[in-house]
Design a protein around this motif. Sequence first.
Motif, short mmCIF file in Angstrom:
data_model
loop_
_atom_site.label_atom_id
_atom_site.label_comp_id
_atom_site.label_asym_id
_atom_site.label_seq_id
_atom_site.Cartn_x
_atom_site.Cartn_y
_atom_site.Cartn_z
N TYR A 187 -34.07 14.88 -13.45
CA TYR A 187 -33.31 13.85 -13.93
C TYR A 187 -32.04 13.51 -14.11
O TYR A 187 -31.90 12.24 -14.93
N MET A 188 -30.99 14.31 -14.38
CA MET A 188 -30.14 14.62 -15.08
C MET A 188 -28.99 13.93 -13.97
O MET A 188 -27.94 13.08 -14.03
N ILE A 189 -29.14 15.01 -12.59
CA ILE A 189 -28.40 13.93 -11.22
C ILE A 189 -28.67 12.70 -11.08
O ILE A 189 -28.00 11.33 -11.05
N ARG A 190 -30.54 12.18 -11.03
CA ARG A 190 -30.78 10.66 -11.30
C ARG A 190 -29.83 9.38 -11.80
O ARG A 190 -29.99 8.66 -11.12
N SER A 191 -30.08 10.35 -13.29
CA SER A 191 -29.31 9.60 -14.50
C SER A 191 -28.10 9.23 -14.03
O SER A 191 -27.63 8.24 -14.31
N TRP A 192 -27.40 10.10 -13.04
CA TRP A 192 -25.75 9.99 -13.42
C TRP A 192 -25.86 8.97 -11.94
O TRP A 192 -24.51 8.23 -12.14
N THR A 193 -26.26 9.23 -11.02
CA THR A 193 -26.78 8.28 -9.75
C THR A 193 -26.93 6.52 -10.48
O THR A 193 -25.92 5.75 -9.71
N ALA A 194 -27.23 6.89 -11.72
CA ALA A 194 -28.19 5.40 -12.23
C ALA A 194 -26.62 4.64 -12.63
O ALA A 194 -26.82 3.29 -12.53
N GLU A 195 -26.00 5.56 -13.36
CA GLU A 195 -25.40 4.96 -14.34
C GLU A 195 -23.70 4.80 -13.72
O GLU A 195 -22.76 4.75 -14.10
N SER A 196 -23.13 5.94 -12.67
CA SER A 196 -22.06 6.16 -12.24
C SER A 196 -21.27 4.75 -11.74
O SER A 196 -22.61 4.10 -10.72
N ALA A 197 -20.71 4.22 -11.75
CA ALA A 197 -19.90 2.81 -11.83
C ALA A 197 -18.78 3.38 -10.37
O ALA A 197 -18.34 2.32 -9.70
N THR A 198 -18.01 4.68 -9.95
CA THR A 198 -17.23 4.95 -9.27
C THR A 198 -17.25 6.03 -8.61
O THR A 198 -16.64 6.17 -7.28
N GLY A 199 -18.34 5.74 -7.98
CA GLY A 199 -19.31 7.77 -7.60
C GLY A 199 -19.51 6.73 -6.05
O GLY A 199 -19.78 6.23 -6.20
N GLY A 206 -27.16 2.96 -3.39
CA GLY A 206 -27.69 1.77 -3.65
C GLY A 206 -27.74 0.85 -2.53
O GLY A 206 -28.11 -0.73 -2.54
N ASP A 207 -26.67 0.83 -1.86
CA ASP A 207 -26.59 0.12 -0.48
C ASP A 207 -27.93 0.17 0.63
O ASP A 207 -28.42 1.34 0.84
N PRO A 208 -28.91 -0.64 0.31
CA PRO A 208 -29.78 -1.20 1.31
C PRO A 208 -30.35 -0.73 2.50
O PRO A 208 -30.93 0.34 3.04
N ALA A 209 -29.28 -0.66 3.49
CA ALA A 209 -29.34 -0.52 5.10
C ALA A 209 -28.71 0.84 4.75
O ALA A 209 -29.63 2.08 5.52
N THR A 210 -27.65 1.80 3.51
CA THR A 210 -27.30 2.45 3.72
C THR A 210 -27.94 4.02 3.78
O THR A 210 -29.14 4.54 4.16
N ALA A 211 -28.68 3.79 2.67
CA ALA A 211 -30.01 3.75 1.69
C ALA A 211 -31.17 4.42 3.41
O ALA A 211 -31.46 5.22 2.71
N ALA A 212 -31.21 3.28 3.33
CA ALA A 212 -32.52 3.14 4.56
C ALA A 212 -32.39 4.03 5.47
O ALA A 212 -33.56 4.79 6.01
N ALA A 213 -31.39 4.00 6.30
CA ALA A 213 -31.18 5.29 7.40
C ALA A 213 -31.28 6.71 6.21
O ALA A 213 -31.80 7.62 6.94
N LEU A 214 -31.00 6.98 5.47
CA LEU A 214 -30.60 7.88 4.76
C LEU A 214 -31.88 9.09 3.85
O LEU A 214 -32.09 9.83 4.54
#
Length: 314
Positions: A187-199, A206-214
């Motif tokens: 949950y801590m890592i998930r919270s970071w991924t949800a809030e990070s503006a630069t990572g 967050g990119d639909p095509a890349t996320a689907a492939a992953l």
Amino acid sequence: MDVVSDAISAVRVGRPSSDRVRVGGRWCARLAPYEGAGFHIVLRGDCWLLPDGGEPVALGAGDAVLLPHGTGHVIADAPADAETVARAVPFDRWADGSLPRPPRPAPRARETETAREVEMLCGKYRLDRRHTHPLLAELPPLVHLPARDGAHPELRAAIGLLEGELDERRPGASLALPSLLDLLFVYMIRSWTAESATGTWPAALGDPATAAALRALHSDPAAPWTIDRLAAEAGVSRPTLARRFTTLVGRPPMAYLTWWRLTRAAALLRSTEAPLATVARHVGYASPYALSHAFRREFGTTPGRYRDATVTPG
């Protein structure tokens, strides 16, 4: 499996540990750099965290902080100067109660002393960093998740469940506690991924095509993937997937798949006694020879030598 779960499972070893700490008055404790990840949850009161080489961070009730690379740090009742930090007691001695209790405050100071009392949940995760997933490698030295109304509801729920288990020591706590600590890490890592503006990796997820492939690659790494099949899974053309995936992930889809298969093989060699042929089939190699050749090219050693040299902490 998903990327975050796989990234954690590939490096996690042993069981996490935690301490519930109550302290008042003037205090300062030092945690040395650690081959893993550390965390602090402030349950009551407030304190300061001073990471090695970083700026002091004020922590209040409900705040969570993750140190994903095991950065050494000091936690204290107030911002500390260099001399105070140098006198900080080792955290292990401070947390286990072996240090003498501070003198009882004078009557007029007791109200202030009580107000300064802090209660925290502090812990560590053991991680094998030899084959860290780039998502974890990208995490900053310190992830601060302040308590805010409506923010991180899953994380807050996990903290509440964990606090209850520590209080009650109910039947089954020996299984529930490490499971809840693992959930807290996710949950801590998930919270970071949800809030990070630069990572990079939050952008990739967050990119639909890349996320689907992953998701496809991680759900079945042993499948006979091709770039065409993966593009169809992602719902985009082959050139579009190759361009977006490579830009966001840092390597082409098939190169990422090869790296991930070998990383999974390393984790299986480290954590199981499965024969090499079984490991090879599990990660998508037709034979032990094919796996050994790719493994040596990637990691500079054979699977057998890697397994022999690996000692998994208990």
